[in-house]
Design a protein around this motif. Structure first.
Motif, PDB file in Angstrom:
ATOM      1  N   PRO A 152      10.348   5.887   2.133  1.00 15.41           N
ATOM      2  CA  PRO A 152       9.891   6.945   1.222  1.00 15.41           C
ATOM      3  C   PRO A 152      10.476   6.921  -0.185  1.00 15.41           C
ATOM      4  CG  PRO A 152      10.207   7.844   3.411  1.00 15.41           C
ATOM      5  CD  PRO A 152      10.698   6.426   3.454  1.00 15.41           C
ATOM      6  N   VAL A 153      11.785   6.719  -0.335  1.00 16.54           N
ATOM      7  CA  VAL A 153      12.382   6.745  -1.676  1.00 16.54           C
ATOM      8  C   VAL A 153      11.841   5.608  -2.553  1.00 16.54           C
ATOM      9  CG1 VAL A 153      14.469   5.420  -1.050  1.00 16.54           C
ATOM     10  CG2 VAL A 153      14.536   7.049  -2.948  1.00 16.54           C
ATOM     11  N   SER A 167      18.715   3.394  -0.311  1.00 20.00           N
ATOM     12  CA  SER A 167      17.933   3.706   0.891  1.00 20.00           C
ATOM     13  C   SER A 167      18.843   3.465   2.086  1.00 20.00           C
ATOM     14  CB  SER A 167      16.687   2.807   0.990  1.00 20.00           C
ATOM     15  OG  SER A 167      17.043   1.524   1.471  1.00 20.00           O
ATOM     16  N   GLN A 168      18.323   3.664   3.276  1.00 21.42           N
ATOM     17  CA  GLN A 168      19.132   3.417   4.474  1.00 21.42           C
ATOM     18  C   GLN A 168      19.478   1.941   4.636  1.00 21.42           C
ATOM     19  OE1 GLN A 168      15.861   4.399   4.537  1.00 21.42           O
ATOM     20  NE2 GLN A 168      14.880   3.877   6.480  1.00 21.42           N
ATOM     21  N   PHE A 169      18.806   1.063   3.887  1.00 24.79           N
ATOM     22  CA  PHE A 169      19.043  -0.378   4.001  1.00 24.79           C
ATOM     23  C   PHE A 169      20.076  -0.895   3.003  1.00 24.79           C
ATOM     24  CE2 PHE A 169      14.678   0.374   5.456  1.00 24.79           C
ATOM     25  CZ  PHE A 169      14.828  -0.033   6.770  1.00 24.79           C
ATOM     26  N   LYS A 211       0.850  -1.199   0.000  1.00 19.73           N
ATOM     27  CA  LYS A 211       0.000   0.000   0.000  1.00 19.73           C
ATOM     28  C   LYS A 211       0.876   1.237   0.000  1.00 19.73           C
ATOM     29  CE  LYS A 211      -3.737  -2.146   2.598  1.00 19.73           C
ATOM     30  NZ  LYS A 211      -3.287  -3.417   3.117  1.00 19.73           N
ATOM     31  N   LYS A 212       0.347   2.318  -0.548  1.00 22.29           N
ATOM     32  CA  LYS A 212       1.068   3.585  -0.554  1.00 22.29           C
ATOM     33  C   LYS A 212       1.399   3.966   0.892  1.00 22.29           C
ATOM     34  CE  LYS A 212       1.043   8.106  -2.735  1.00 22.29           C
ATOM     35  NZ  LYS A 212       2.460   8.014  -3.009  1.00 22.29           N
ATOM     36  N   GLY A 213       2.653   4.317   1.133  1.00 25.51           N
ATOM     37  CA  GLY A 213       3.098   4.689   2.466  1.00 25.51           C
ATOM     38  C   GLY A 213       3.668   3.540   3.278  1.00 25.51           C
ATOM     39  N   ASP A 256       8.858   4.019  -1.936  1.00 33.08           N
ATOM     40  CA  ASP A 256       7.421   4.271  -2.052  1.00 33.08           C
ATOM     41  C   ASP A 256       7.118   5.224  -3.219  1.00 33.08           C
ATOM     42  OD1 ASP A 256       4.859   3.661  -0.531  1.00 33.08           O
ATOM     43  OD2 ASP A 256       4.750   5.848  -0.706  1.00 33.08           O
ATOM     44  N   ARG A 257       7.899   6.306  -3.317  1.00 32.29           N
ATOM     45  CA  ARG A 257       7.685   7.263  -4.412  1.00 32.29           C
ATOM     46  C   ARG A 257       7.842   6.586  -5.763  1.00 32.29           C
ATOM     47  NH1 ARG A 257      10.285  10.696  -0.863  1.00 32.29           N
ATOM     48  NH2 ARG A 257      12.333  10.325  -1.779  1.00 32.29           N
ATOM     49  N   LEU A 258       8.879   5.758  -5.902  1.00 31.25           N
ATOM     50  CA  LEU A 258       9.113   5.068  -7.173  1.00 31.25           C
ATOM     51  C   LEU A 258       7.990   4.084  -7.477  1.00 31.25           C
ATOM     52  CD1 LEU A 258      10.823   4.381  -9.636  1.00 31.25           C
ATOM     53  CD2 LEU A 258      12.013   2.709  -8.217  1.00 31.25           C
ATOM     54  N   VAL A 259       7.592   3.310  -6.476  1.00 33.70           N
ATOM     55  CA  VAL A 259       6.550   2.301  -6.682  1.00 33.70           C
ATOM     56  C   VAL A 259       5.254   2.935  -7.198  1.00 33.70           C
ATOM     57  CG1 VAL A 259       5.003   0.698  -5.463  1.00 33.70           C
ATOM     58  CG2 VAL A 259       7.465   0.579  -5.101  1.00 33.70           C
ATOM     59  N   PHE A 260       4.937   4.129  -6.706  1.00 36.71           N
ATOM     60  CA  PHE A 260       3.657   4.735  -7.080  1.00 36.71           C
ATOM     61  C   PHE A 260       3.770   5.831  -8.144  1.00 36.71           C
ATOM     62  CE2 PHE A 260       2.830   2.459  -3.203  1.00 36.71           C
ATOM     63  CZ  PHE A 260       1.711   1.747  -3.589  1.00 36.71           C
ATOM     64  N   SER A 261       4.960   5.969  -8.752  1.00 33.47           N
ATOM     65  CA  SER A 261       5.082   6.923  -9.857  1.00 33.47           C
ATOM     66  C   SER A 261       5.922   6.408 -11.012  1.00 33.47           C
ATOM     67  CB  SER A 261       5.677   8.246  -9.352  1.00 33.47           C
ATOM     68  OG  SER A 261       7.012   8.049  -8.912  1.00 33.47           O
ATOM     69  N   GLY A 262       6.745   5.378 -10.790  1.00 28.60           N
ATOM     70  CA  GLY A 262       7.627   4.854 -11.836  1.00 28.60           C
ATOM     71  C   GLY A 262       6.887   3.981 -12.838  1.00 28.60           C
ATOM     72  N   ALA A 263       7.562   3.729 -13.950  1.00 24.55           N
ATOM     73  CA  ALA A 263       6.992   2.883 -15.000  1.00 24.55           C
ATOM     74  C   ALA A 263       6.810   1.455 -14.501  1.00 24.55           C
ATOM     75  CB  ALA A 263       7.896   2.900 -16.223  1.00 24.55           C
TER      76      ALA A 263
END
Length: 94
Positions: A59-60, A79-81, A53-55, A62-69
């Protein structure tokens, strides 16, 4: 509510992430690469995160998942991981 079906590979080293991305682009199986190299718990499922789910993700990512191709191999994304390779199978909105 926005959701997506995602799979990913997480490694500590950017160079390794680049090498794995090239292997996958050259035809290697994503799931086998994930099982062999990913440090995420999803590795045992071939990198499958399933429905997210969104959120729900860092964050980095999440943004890609819901805006990337969709249906494209993205990354490496830091990411920090560590460094992520990510494929958005598809998104849905309810």
């Amino acid at each position: 509510m926005k959701t997506a079906i995602v799979r990913h590979i997480l490694v500590k080293d950017k160079d390794l992430a680049e090498q794995l991305k090239q292997k996958i682009k050259s035809g290697s199986d994503f799931a086998q690469i994930a099982k062999a190299h990913s440090t995420c718990n999803s590795a045992q499922r071939g990198g499958e995160l399933g429905e997210v789910k969104k959120g729900q993700l860092v964050p980095v990512i999440d943004r890609l998942v819901f805006s990337g191709a969709e249906r494209v191999l993205h990354g490496p994304i830091k990411s920090q991981f560590g460094f992520h390779l990510l494929e958005i199978k598809f998104r849905m909105e309810f």
